[in-house]
Design a protein around this motif. Structure first.
Motif, mmCIF file in Angstrom:
data_model
loop_
_atom_site.group_PDB
_atom_site.id
_atom_site.type_symbol
_atom_site.label_atom_id
_atom_site.label_comp_id
_atom_site.label_asym_id
_atom_site.label_seq_id
_atom_site.Cartn_x
_atom_site.Cartn_y
_atom_site.Cartn_z
ATOM 1 N N LYS A 90 -31.376 -71.610 -4.526
ATOM 2 C CA LYS A 90 -29.927 -71.649 -4.689
ATOM 3 C C LYS A 90 -29.445 -70.613 -5.694
ATOM 4 O O LYS A 90 -28.406 -69.981 -5.501
ATOM 5 C CB LYS A 90 -29.484 -73.045 -5.127
ATOM 6 N N SER A 91 -30.191 -70.431 -6.775
ATOM 7 C CA SER A 91 -29.785 -69.497 -7.828
ATOM 8 C C SER A 91 -30.112 -68.049 -7.478
ATOM 9 O O SER A 91 -29.633 -67.126 -8.142
ATOM 10 C CB SER A 91 -30.475 -69.858 -9.147
ATOM 11 N N GLY A 92 -30.947 -67.845 -6.487
ATOM 12 C CA GLY A 92 -31.376 -66.501 -6.138
ATOM 13 C C GLY A 92 -32.605 -66.034 -6.893
ATOM 14 O O GLY A 92 -33.063 -64.899 -6.690
ATOM 15 N N MET A 93 -33.174 -66.874 -7.761
ATOM 16 C CA MET A 93 -34.387 -66.484 -8.472
ATOM 17 C C MET A 93 -35.622 -66.535 -7.567
ATOM 18 O O MET A 93 -36.664 -65.973 -7.896
ATOM 19 C CB MET A 93 -34.601 -67.366 -9.702
ATOM 20 N N LEU A 94 -35.481 -67.233 -6.438
ATOM 21 C CA LEU A 94 -36.549 -67.286 -5.445
ATOM 22 C C LEU A 94 -35.980 -66.831 -4.107
ATOM 23 O O LEU A 94 -34.887 -67.248 -3.713
ATOM 24 C CB LEU A 94 -37.093 -68.709 -5.320
ATOM 25 N N LYS A 95 -36.705 -65.963 -3.440
ATOM 26 C CA LYS A 95 -36.358 -65.529 -2.093
ATOM 27 C C LYS A 95 -37.577 -65.695 -1.200
ATOM 28 O O LYS A 95 -38.702 -65.701 -1.668
ATOM 29 C CB LYS A 95 -35.935 -64.048 -2.083
ATOM 30 N N MET A 96 -37.323 -65.793 0.088
ATOM 31 C CA MET A 96 -38.418 -65.822 1.049
ATOM 32 C C MET A 96 -38.449 -64.499 1.788
ATOM 33 O O MET A 96 -37.410 -63.966 2.208
ATOM 34 C CB MET A 96 -38.227 -66.978 2.045
ATOM 35 N N ILE A 112 -40.908 -64.780 -2.933
ATOM 36 C CA ILE A 112 -40.653 -63.587 -3.740
ATOM 37 C C ILE A 112 -39.946 -63.988 -5.031
ATOM 38 O O ILE A 112 -38.860 -64.573 -4.995
ATOM 39 C CB ILE A 112 -39.801 -62.572 -2.968
ATOM 40 N N ASP A 113 -40.559 -63.681 -6.164
ATOM 41 C CA ASP A 113 -39.959 -63.955 -7.469
ATOM 42 C C ASP A 113 -38.912 -62.888 -7.767
ATOM 43 O O ASP A 113 -39.198 -61.697 -7.708
ATOM 44 C CB ASP A 113 -41.023 -63.930 -8.571
ATOM 45 N N SER A 166 -44.589 -61.576 -4.407
ATOM 46 C CA SER A 166 -43.865 -60.441 -3.840
ATOM 47 C C SER A 166 -44.154 -60.397 -2.339
ATOM 48 O O SER A 166 -45.019 -61.115 -1.837
ATOM 49 C CB SER A 166 -44.290 -59.130 -4.504
ATOM 50 N N ASP A 167 -43.417 -59.561 -1.640
ATOM 51 C CA ASP A 167 -43.639 -59.417 -0.201
ATOM 52 C C ASP A 167 -44.902 -58.587 0.005
ATOM 53 O O ASP A 167 -44.932 -57.393 -0.263
ATOM 54 C CB ASP A 167 -42.433 -58.742 0.438
ATOM 55 N N MET A 168 -45.969 -59.216 0.498
ATOM 56 C CA MET A 168 -47.261 -58.564 0.641
ATOM 57 C C MET A 168 -47.549 -58.110 2.067
ATOM 58 O O MET A 168 -48.696 -57.798 2.403
ATOM 59 C CB MET A 168 -48.376 -59.502 0.162
ATOM 60 N N PHE A 203 -49.441 -56.263 -7.392
ATOM 61 C CA PHE A 203 -48.529 -56.420 -6.263
ATOM 62 C C PHE A 203 -48.172 -57.879 -6.035
ATOM 63 O O PHE A 203 -47.854 -58.288 -4.922
ATOM 64 C CB PHE A 203 -49.102 -55.772 -4.998
ATOM 65 N N GLY A 204 -48.200 -58.654 -7.117
ATOM 66 C CA GLY A 204 -47.822 -60.057 -7.074
ATOM 67 C C GLY A 204 -46.964 -60.393 -8.275
ATOM 68 O O GLY A 204 -45.906 -59.806 -8.511
#
Length: 357
Positions: A282-288, A253-254, A238-240, A43-44
């Motif tokens: 910026k690229s969207g590869m990382l989210k919060m 979040i990857d 990931s969102d835990m 879950f990661g």
């Protein structure tokens, strides 16, 4: 000795396109392989890679195979070679320790495309890719700086490579921009995924006075330890939040989906090129993940920081930055370039404890 995680190619300077057996591959004939260091049930980190695999399957109609829990050693070469022998035309190897094994197999299979996550070695048929995880750590540091009553965060590291070190340093820079006296107490567990060790490390750090837990390891265990003690923490990869609904402040979040879709499609239509991709917010590869369990003013600061990084208005590794011993590492007004960040092998002022040798 620590080594640089990658060297960088300028856009457009990558090696030329390789033909895929002289034709475009039909989706039902094309197989993609994935090699994971952990279980997809972590879950990661490995879980998120597998979500990307499933997205590529759905978008392109290709067949795919994954092998989980592959050790970073001789077993990795065996697994990668087996996938190539079995007709997989693109193979994604998703951990730093798979780098040399991937390169070795790539040299023996020039008509197969190889993609290695978090590494720096490339070939005509082997590319590298990664996410700027440190951007999320800086935002977490801002949140921790505003919320930690003790001014101390317990940070659980995995392997002491630049990818992990830069995240720890970004965290303390964010935290100290709010509280100049803030500290990180850190411990490395020498594993990417070991829920038992992760939980024990979290308990030890909290016992030493930390009141928030951060991590660059792959299970929800540290966050669950924080929840058990009525404290807060951050998820990883990931969102835990479902594992600690009252404890998670946010999680980095990857987002591998689009990368896996685009690179697999390129391999199928014969336009694949080697190169290096290092994307972030910026690229969207990382989210919060959602900013939760925090006051409105902290949430507002986190959102503004995230937007500032995305817009380029916030530059994380801009001087003055000192090392642990107080010596200058980045002079005032200077900014580390990607090569310097990627080779980071020092801890910043405010991070306690030595790097493992």
């Amino acid at each position: 000795m620590l080594i640089k995680r990658r060297t960088f190619l300028k856009a457009g300077a990558a090696a030329g396109t390789l033909p895929l057996l002289g034709r475009t591959a039909a989706a039902d004939e094309f197989k993609a392989g994935y090699v994971y260091v952990g279980p997809i049930g972590d879950f990661g980190y490995s879980y998120q890679h597998d979500q990307g695999r499933l997205a590529a399957e759905k978008a392109l109609g290709v067949k795919s195979t994954y092998v989980e829990k592959v050790p970073e050693g001789a077993d990795a070469e065996r697994v990668i070679r087996s996938l190539a022998d079995d007709g997989h035309k693109i193979i994604f190897t998703t951990s730093f320790g798979f780098m040399d094994a991937t390169l070795k197999v790539a040299r023996d299979y020039p008509d197969v495309y190889f993609e290695h996550a978090t590494g720096y070695k490339r070939a005509d048929n082997m590319a590298t890719y990664n996410i700027r995880f440190y951007e999320g750590r800086y935002i977490q540091g801002i949140i921790a700086g505003m919320m930690s009553k003790a001014g101390v965060v317990g940070y659980i590291g995995s392997i002491p490579i630049p990818e992990v070190i830069m995240g720890m340093n970004a965290f303390i820079l964010g935290m100290r921009s709010i509280n100049p006296n803030a500290k990180i107490k850190q411990v490395f567990i020498n594993s990417w995924y070991d829920p038992g060790k992760e939980a024990d490390a979290a308990k030890a750090l909290l016992d030493q006075g930390a009141d928030i837990v951060a991590q660059h390891t792959d299970s929800p265990a540290p966050l669950q330890v924080a929840a058990e003690r009525g404290l807060k923490g951050f998820g990883q990869a990931s969102d835990m939040i479902k594992f600690a609904p009252n404890a998670q402040l946010t999680s980095s979040i990857d987002q591998w989906d689009n990368y896996y879709i685009d690179r697999t499609k390129a391999a199928m239509d014969g336009t694949w090129k080697t190169g290096d991709t290092w994307g972030g917010l910026k690229s969207g590869m990382l989210k919060m993940a959602n900013y939760a369990n925090m006051p409105d003013n902290v949430r507002k600061a986190a959102i503004e920081t995230e937007q500032g990084i995305r817009d380029g208005k916030i530059v994380i590794f801009k001087g003055p930055i000192n090392a642990q011993d107080g010596s200058a590492k980045v002079a005032a007004g200077q900014t580390l370039n990607d090569g310097d960040i990627a080779g980071m092998n020092w801890l910043a002022e405010g991070v306690e404890g030595d790097l493992p040798k």
